[in-house]
Motif scaffolding. Structure first.
Motif, PDB file in Angstrom:
ATOM      1  N   ARG A   1       1.197   9.859   9.612  1.00  0.00           N
ATOM      2  CA  ARG A   1       0.072  10.214   8.751  1.00  0.00           C
ATOM      3  C   ARG A   1      -1.266   9.928   9.438  1.00  0.00           C
ATOM      4  O   ARG A   1      -2.238  10.640   9.235  1.00  0.00           O
ATOM      5  CB  ARG A   1       0.201   9.416   7.447  1.00  0.00           C
TER       6      ARG A   1
ATOM      7  N   TYR B   1       5.649   6.876 -10.444  1.00  0.00           N
ATOM      8  CA  TYR B   1       5.596   5.410 -10.504  1.00  0.00           C
ATOM      9  C   TYR B   1       6.637   4.835 -11.462  1.00  0.00           C
ATOM     10  O   TYR B   1       6.734   3.621 -11.602  1.00  0.00           O
ATOM     11  CB  TYR B   1       4.193   4.956 -10.929  1.00  0.00           C
TER      12      TYR B   1
ATOM     13  N   VAL C   1      -2.287   9.550  -5.292  1.00  0.00           N
ATOM     14  CA  VAL C   1      -3.446   8.782  -4.831  1.00  0.00           C
ATOM     15  C   VAL C   1      -4.445   9.705  -4.143  1.00  0.00           C
ATOM     16  O   VAL C   1      -5.645   9.665  -4.413  1.00  0.00           O
ATOM     17  CB  VAL C   1      -2.991   7.652  -3.883  1.00  0.00           C
TER      18      VAL C   1
ATOM     19  N   ARG D   1       3.744   9.555  -4.698  1.00  0.00           N
ATOM     20  CA  ARG D   1       2.699   8.576  -5.036  1.00  0.00           C
ATOM     21  C   ARG D   1       1.492   8.784  -4.122  1.00  0.00           C
ATOM     22  O   ARG D   1       0.345   8.725  -4.576  1.00  0.00           O
ATOM     23  CB  ARG D   1       3.238   7.151  -4.888  1.00  0.00           C
ATOM     24  N   ALA D   2       1.779   9.023  -2.853  1.00  0.00           N
ATOM     25  CA  ALA D   2       0.669   9.261  -1.920  1.00  0.00           C
ATOM     26  C   ALA D   2      -0.100  10.509  -2.344  1.00  0.00           C
ATOM     27  O   ALA D   2      -1.336  10.539  -2.270  1.00  0.00           O
ATOM     28  CB  ALA D   2       1.196   9.410  -0.493  1.00  0.00           C
TER      29      ALA D   2
ATOM     30  N   MET E   1      -7.155  -1.689  -3.499  1.00  0.00           N
ATOM     31  CA  MET E   1      -6.390  -1.350  -2.309  1.00  0.00           C
ATOM     32  C   MET E   1      -7.283  -1.315  -1.076  1.00  0.00           C
ATOM     33  O   MET E   1      -6.884  -1.746   0.001  1.00  0.00           O
ATOM     34  CB  MET E   1      -5.687  -0.003  -2.509  1.00  0.00           C
TER      35      MET E   1
ATOM     36  N   ALA F   1      -6.731  -3.697   2.073  1.00  0.00           N
ATOM     37  CA  ALA F   1      -6.545  -3.142   3.404  1.00  0.00           C
ATOM     38  C   ALA F   1      -7.569  -3.743   4.376  1.00  0.00           C
ATOM     39  O   ALA F   1      -7.258  -4.038   5.524  1.00  0.00           O
ATOM     40  CB  ALA F   1      -6.675  -1.623   3.374  1.00  0.00           C
TER      41      ALA F   1
ATOM     42  N   MET G   1       0.838  -1.210   0.000  1.00  0.00           N
ATOM     43  CA  MET G   1       0.000   0.000   0.000  1.00  0.00           C
ATOM     44  C   MET G   1       0.870   1.256   0.000  1.00  0.00           C
ATOM     45  O   MET G   1       0.647   2.177  -0.773  1.00  0.00           O
ATOM     46  CB  MET G   1      -0.897   0.039   1.245  1.00  0.00           C
ATOM     47  N   VAL G   2       1.855   1.281   0.893  1.00  0.00           N
ATOM     48  CA  VAL G   2       2.681   2.483   1.016  1.00  0.00           C
ATOM     49  C   VAL G   2       3.376   2.780  -0.308  1.00  0.00           C
ATOM     50  O   VAL G   2       3.363   3.912  -0.789  1.00  0.00           O
ATOM     51  CB  VAL G   2       3.724   2.316   2.141  1.00  0.00           C
TER      52      VAL G   2
ATOM     53  N   GLY H   1       1.214   4.310  -2.762  1.00  0.00           N
ATOM     54  CA  GLY H   1       0.719   5.641  -2.419  1.00  0.00           C
ATOM     55  C   GLY H   1      -0.510   5.625  -1.527  1.00  0.00           C
ATOM     56  O   GLY H   1      -1.093   6.674  -1.265  1.00  0.00           O
ATOM     57  N   TYR H   2      -0.907   4.434  -1.067  1.00  0.00           N
ATOM     58  CA  TYR H   2      -2.109   4.326  -0.241  1.00  0.00           C
ATOM     59  C   TYR H   2      -1.743   4.310   1.244  1.00  0.00           C
ATOM     60  O   TYR H   2      -1.773   3.277   1.898  1.00  0.00           O
ATOM     61  CB  TYR H   2      -2.913   3.078  -0.632  1.00  0.00           C
ATOM     62  N   LEU H   3      -1.383   5.475   1.737  1.00  0.00           N
ATOM     63  CA  LEU H   3      -0.925   5.546   3.125  1.00  0.00           C
ATOM     64  C   LEU H   3      -2.072   5.293   4.104  1.00  0.00           C
ATOM     65  O   LEU H   3      -1.893   4.584   5.087  1.00  0.00           O
ATOM     66  CB  LEU H   3      -0.294   6.913   3.392  1.00  0.00           C
ATOM     67  N   ASP H   4      -3.242   5.862   3.849  1.00  0.00           N
ATOM     68  CA  ASP H   4      -4.359   5.649   4.778  1.00  0.00           C
ATOM     69  C   ASP H   4      -4.683   4.170   4.904  1.00  0.00           C
ATOM     70  O   ASP H   4      -4.969   3.670   5.980  1.00  0.00           O
ATOM     71  CB  ASP H   4      -5.613   6.392   4.284  1.00  0.00           C
ATOM     72  N   GLU H   5      -4.630   3.483   3.765  1.00  0.00           N
ATOM     73  CA  GLU H   5      -4.950   2.054   3.759  1.00  0.00           C
ATOM     74  C   GLU H   5      -3.920   1.257   4.540  1.00  0.00           C
ATOM     75  O   GLU H   5      -4.193   0.135   4.980  1.00  0.00           O
ATOM     76  CB  GLU H   5      -5.031   1.546   2.321  1.00  0.00           C
TER      77      GLU H   5
ATOM     78  N   PRO I   1      -4.243   0.629   9.214  1.00  0.00           N
ATOM     79  CA  PRO I   1      -4.665  -0.534  10.009  1.00  0.00           C
ATOM     80  C   PRO I   1      -3.625  -1.657   9.997  1.00  0.00           C
ATOM     81  O   PRO I   1      -3.513  -2.416  10.972  1.00  0.00           O
ATOM     82  CB  PRO I   1      -5.971  -0.980   9.339  1.00  0.00           C
ATOM     83  N   LEU I   2      -2.866  -1.755   8.914  1.00  0.00           N
ATOM     84  CA  LEU I   2      -1.870  -2.834   8.830  1.00  0.00           C
ATOM     85  C   LEU I   2      -0.704  -2.577   9.780  1.00  0.00           C
ATOM     86  O   LEU I   2      -0.198  -3.498  10.426  1.00  0.00           O
ATOM     87  CB  LEU I   2      -1.369  -2.978   7.388  1.00  0.00           C
TER      88      LEU I   2
ATOM     89  N   ARG J   1      -8.582  10.494  -4.750  1.00  0.00           N
ATOM     90  CA  ARG J   1      -9.484   9.823  -3.808  1.00  0.00           C
ATOM     91  C   ARG J   1     -10.920  10.242  -4.085  1.00  0.00           C
ATOM     92  O   ARG J   1     -11.178  11.368  -4.492  1.00  0.00           O
ATOM     93  CB  ARG J   1      -9.117  10.169  -2.365  1.00  0.00           C
TER      94      ARG J   1
ATOM     95  N   VAL K   1       7.847   7.881  -3.182  1.00  0.00           N
ATOM     96  CA  VAL K   1       6.743   7.274  -2.439  1.00  0.00           C
ATOM     97  C   VAL K   1       5.829   8.367  -1.885  1.00  0.00           C
ATOM     98  O   VAL K   1       4.596   8.256  -1.930  1.00  0.00           O
ATOM     99  CB  VAL K   1       7.305   6.366  -1.315  1.00  0.00           C
TER     100      VAL K   1
END
Ligand code: SF4
Lengths: 255, 200, 493
Positions: A93, C369, C399, C395-396, C413, C417, A46-47, A50-54, A57-58, C403, C392
């Motif tokens: 974050r 990317y 994303v 990338r965030a 994703m 998650a 995820m990181v 670019g999916y930091l929010d996701e 929980p991990l 959103r 990185v």
């Protein structure tokens, strides 16, 4: 206290033999290993996408699962790097000071070769593997963690093993997580060069410390019918003249 | 608002996270110290200048005139303030000659401000004897006299000695390019031949 | 109007066509491996390289965190030294300033020293629109300009061309713009360089206005530095009457003494030499020597936007050495044009999105990317820019800027998650995967050594499976094995 094995999500479902090899190896060296059942994935996929929010929980899951371990051992340079460097970014974050603190207080994480060489202080782990082997230093173990030639030192001490030099060894294989699917053409072009170098090395087995990269290089080699198989370094180091014994460490004499 | 004020304002807004009390000195810079001078510096200098495929000739003060004569043939531009005892036979003093005339001489003879051993560099600060910048640029051959006591060990030692208000030309070998296949070719727009006469 | 990067497709598509160009692949592999080896050798000579890198990074951080102070100091010292200082918010403003100065001198041509920043602002086109021809004088820039091509490398813009291509361009084009190439021109690099020398000399000797960038600008003294090899820089900086230098506001260093660090870092990282052939340093106007009218244009053009990004800010330390390009395995295979920007390679992949703004378009958003995050760039960067970290981070941002818009990736994703956020859910998913694995194992072949794989797959999975066999889930996950056998303790040997 015992060391907690972070098996990694990839190994858990695709390469459980690697996890079993780590258990065998560490027990043979007198280390008590636990497998915290709450673990899932370190969040790196995820990181890095670019999916930091996701990933929040991990990361939370990870620190909860491993709290109380004396150390975390992981058979992956890339997951070790993620836990060591990315978890605090994700925690920050999240805006949750509790998580930031929990990440800071989380036990130290070691990639397998670091744990063996630096913490246990062993290079000869009593392994026997009579094959021609070449070693690919994965980028995250080499450059993010700086494991240096620890894995090579471990392999050199394996009885019966012939180490073949890998041309352009330090060049990336092109896996790169989501890179492999977001930029498949470039990824495959890089992997094709890596696979060519592996064939040129004259080895019959390609060894690395990350099954993710091995999935990519191995996938190319097997598609090419190259006649080179891939193995995680843990499986090589766990191998002995006699079949693996996974007995209780208490009943086992170290080494 | 002027562009100046707007840009400075944008910068201040961008740096909101920098504490108002922070000063530049608060950001520590730990840098390697200049190397101590050593008798080996001159040898290193000679070796490294030669590495760039420049010609280096070591000579004593007595031999200098003969070497100048040997290296400076044809019409040779000299800075008008170069000591006349150094002028070769075909000397053409540079009294603000037009560039087309600079393009017509065969060589230029100058002194230098200093030499850097580690990098094989000669530095001109265009003080008397070194000519204006164009003089050592347009002619195809540059003969440069460097005294052994002008050689410093490394770049930090050179920077410490040089005066930033002077224009400077740092020269490391003849002009070169690697723009075609990263294959190094000596000799493009600047002098294609560099000769260093190292004195002492 | 020369070509621009406008309309370059997103990186994966652009890379695909570049990868198919075998000539390009060969040229690049040869050039980058040559320069990598040279750099490694001269960097290896410096015992305190790491300390030097840290000093370079710290000096740039010092400058950037106090940039307003240093810029004002620079303005003052330049003015004191007889230079005229201009400020430009963006490309258009900078171009206008340069065009105005050139016009005031009634010239219809300027000579140019290779500079990234004037390429960034599209100065040549702006000059052309005003009826002024800009002659590029760096050999590689000349090759690009004559070939109506685009630059593909920071240091060697024509790195994608080999000697025979250069020969053809020279033979075909030089005569249209001045002295033609000799008819018997061969493809030996020394001969090609000699042709460029002859072609450009008349332009150097007659031009009255020159345009340059600067590698460094010293706030304390007002000194500008240009680091080069061929002497074309010296020609432009010395012979014309008027010199206009366009300087990005990140090019500052605080003091004269600070140059010592960068003049060690840059040549070794860039051309792989102990020192580049020529470094010119000048402070305003020197009476009787060189241009007697000196202009300096201080340019923002997005840099303050980069500065505002606390993680991305480090990209402004960049001294444009191009070491990160030369070691990048992606760059080596795709070349510079695939990045669709004046700044290619790893530094371009972070700088371009920050200068233009994440979310600007799909091409910009594809750049963060365009990396496997292998870290080779960070390892060589002389000012320690952690490019993978910034990639990185960007990338965030990409994303986050998308959103709320439904996409397959967002959904995947979110699902991952959700599953992986809980061990029980994970274990259920694993049981399903392993059951599928068991089934597949009955029918599929095994890779040598026992890892079971699948061959080609349809649909989106083809992005992986087109060239790579696919691993099959194990019949039993590690988690299930551990639970079943108490960590192997009760397993039958
Ligand atoms: S990012 Fe670093 S390595 Fe790349 S060009 Fe800039 S200074 Fe050089």
């Amino acid at each position: 206290m015992a060391v907690g094995l972070l098996v990694t999500c990839l190994n858990d479902v695709l390469y459980p033999e690697t996890g079993k090899a780590v258990v065998t190896l560490l027990r043979r060296l007198g280390v008590e290993v636990t497998f915290p059942a709450g673990q899932t994935c370190c969040g790196q996929p995820m990181v890095n996408t670019g999916y930091l929010d996701e990933a929040v929980p991990l990361v939370r899951r990870h620190v909860e699962a491993f709290a109380g371990c004396e150390a975390i051992v992981v058979p992956s340079g890339s997951c070790a790097g993620s836990v060591r460097h990315q978890h605090r970014i994700v925690a920050r974050r999240s805006g949750d000071p509790g998580l930031v603190r929990a990440v800071e207080e989380s036990p130290p994480v070691y990639e397998l070769s670091e744990y063996l060489v630096d913490v246990l202080g062993v290079v000869d782990v009593g392994a026997y593997f009579p094959h021609r082997v070449t070693y690919h230093p994965t980028c995250h173990s080499l450059r993010m963690l700086g494991v240096g030639d620890r894995p090579l030192a471990l392999l050199r001490a394996v009885r019966g093993l012939t180490l073949c030099e890998l041309p352009a060894a330090q060049e990336c294989c092109g896996f790169g997580g989501t890179f492999a699917v977001k930029n498949p053409d470039t990824s495959v072009a890089m992997g094709a060069d890596k696979a060519r170098h592996v064939r040129e090395s004259g080895a019959e087995v390609l060894v690395a410390g990350d099954n993710s990269c091995l999935t990519h290089i191995g996938g190319l080699l097997s598609r090419q019918r190259a006649g080179v198989r891939v193995m995680h370094i843990a499986e090589v180091l766990a191998a002995t003249e006699t079949p693996a014994a996974l007995a209780d460490p208490a009943a086992e004499v170290a080494r | 608002m002027s562009a100046r004020d707007e840009i400075l304002g944008r910068i201040r807004a961008a740096l909101r996270d920098v504490p108002a009390t922070e000063t530049p000195a608060d950001i520590a810079v730990d840098r390697p110290a200049p190397a101590a001078a050593s008798p080996a510096d001159v040898d290193t200098f000679v070796e490294r200048v030669a590495d760039y495929r420049a010609r280096v000739v070591r000579c004593t003060p007595d031999e200098l005139a003969a070497h100048i004569a040997a290296e400076c043939t044809g019409r040779v531009l000299v800075p008008a303030d170069l000591p006349t005892e150094l002028w070769p036979a075909g000397a053409v003093p540079d009294h603000a000659l037009p560039v087309t005339e600079l393009d017509d001489v065969d060589a230029v003879l100058t002194t230098a401000a200093l030499g850097i051993a580690e990098t094989g560099t000669i530095v001109l600060d265009h003080d008397p004897g070194q000519g204006r910048r164009a003089a050592t640029l347009v002619p195809d051959r540059h003969v440069c006299i460097v005294r052994a006591d002008q050689v410093v060990p490394d770049v930090p030692s050179a920077i410490a000695k040089l005066d930033p208000t002077r224009p400077q030309t740092w020269i490391s070998g003849p002009s070169a390019t690697s723009d075609i296949e990263l294959d190094r070719v000596e000799g493009v727009h600047g002098p294609r031949n560099l000769v260093v006469l190292l004195l002492g | 109007m020369s070509r621009t990067f406008l309309g370059t497709p997103a990186f994966p598509e652009a890379a695909r066509s570049a990868l198919a160009n075998t000539q390009l692949r060969r040229n690049l592999a040869h050039a980058t491996s040559t320069i990598r080896a040279k750099r490694a050798a001269v960097v290896g000579e410096v015992a305190e390289w790491e300390r030097l890198r840290r000093a370079g990074a710290a000096l740039k951080d010092r400058t950037l965190r106090h940039l307003d102070t240093y810029l004002q100091q620079l303005e003052e010292s330049l003015t004191r030294a007889g230079a005229t200082v201009h400020w430009a918010r963006d490309a258009a403003e900078a171009n206008r300033i340069v065009v105005d100065v050139a016009r005031r001198h009634g010239t219809d041509e300027v000579v140019k020293v290779k500079s990234m920043v004037t390429a960034e602002i599209g100065l040549n086109d702006a000059l052309a629109a005003a009826g002024i021809t800009a002659w590029e004088t760096d050999l590689a820039e000349l090759i690009v300009q004559l070939g109506d091509d685009l630059p593909s490398h920071i240091l060697v813009p024509a790195i994608h061309r080999n000697r025979s291509e250069v020969r053809e361009i020279f033979l075909r084009e030089m005569g249209r713009y001045g002295r033609p190439a000799p008819a018997d021109l061969s493809d030996v690099p020394a001969e090609l360089a000699a042709a460029a020398r002859a072609h450009l000399r008349e332009k150097f000797l007659r031009s009255r206005v020159a345009v340059s960038g600067a590698n460094f600008a010293v706030a304390e003294t007002g000194t500008l530095a240009v680091v080069e090899s061929e002497g074309n820089g010296r020609m432009c900086l010395t012979l014309p009457e008027v010199l206009i230098s366009v300087v990005g506001i990140e090019k500052l260093v605080p003091t004269w003494a600070d140059l010592e660090v960068f003049l060690q870092l840059l040549p070794r990282s860039s051309t792989g030499e102990r020192m580049n052939p020529y470094t010119s340093l000048w402070t305003g106007v020197t009476p009787g020597d060189g241009p007697q009218e000196v202009h300096v244009v201080l340019l923002d053009n997005g840099r303050t936007q980069v500065l505002a990004d606390e993680v991305g800010r480090q990209a402004l330390r960049c001294i444009r050495c191009s070491a990160c390009l030369n070691v990048c395995p992606v760059y080596e295979r795709t070349g510079g044009h695939s990045y669709g920007s004046v700044y290619p390679g790893p530094i371009g992949a972070i700088l371009t999105p920050m200068l233009r703004g994440v979310g600007a378009d799909a091409q910009v958003d594809s750049l963060p990317y365009a990396s496997s995050l292998c870290g080779a760039c960070f390892e060589v960067c002389p000012v320690r820019i952690d490019i993978p970290e910034v990639l990185v981070h960007l990338r965030a941002e990409v994303v986050d800027s998308h959103r709320g818009h439904p996409s397959a990736q967002n959904a995947a994703m979110a699902a991952a998650a959700w599953t992986l956020g809980d061990a029980r859910r994970t274990s259920v998913a694993e049981r399903v995967a392993c059951a599928v694995g068991k089934l597949l194992r009955r029918t599929r072949r095994r890779a040598p050594g026992g890892r079971a794989t699948l061959g080609a797959l349809p649909g989106p999975a083809a992005r992986w499976a087109d060239a790579r066999d696919v691993p099959i889930p194990a019949p039993e996950s590690f988690r299930a094995w551990w639970a079943r056998t108490d960590g192997g303790r009760t397993e039958q040997q």
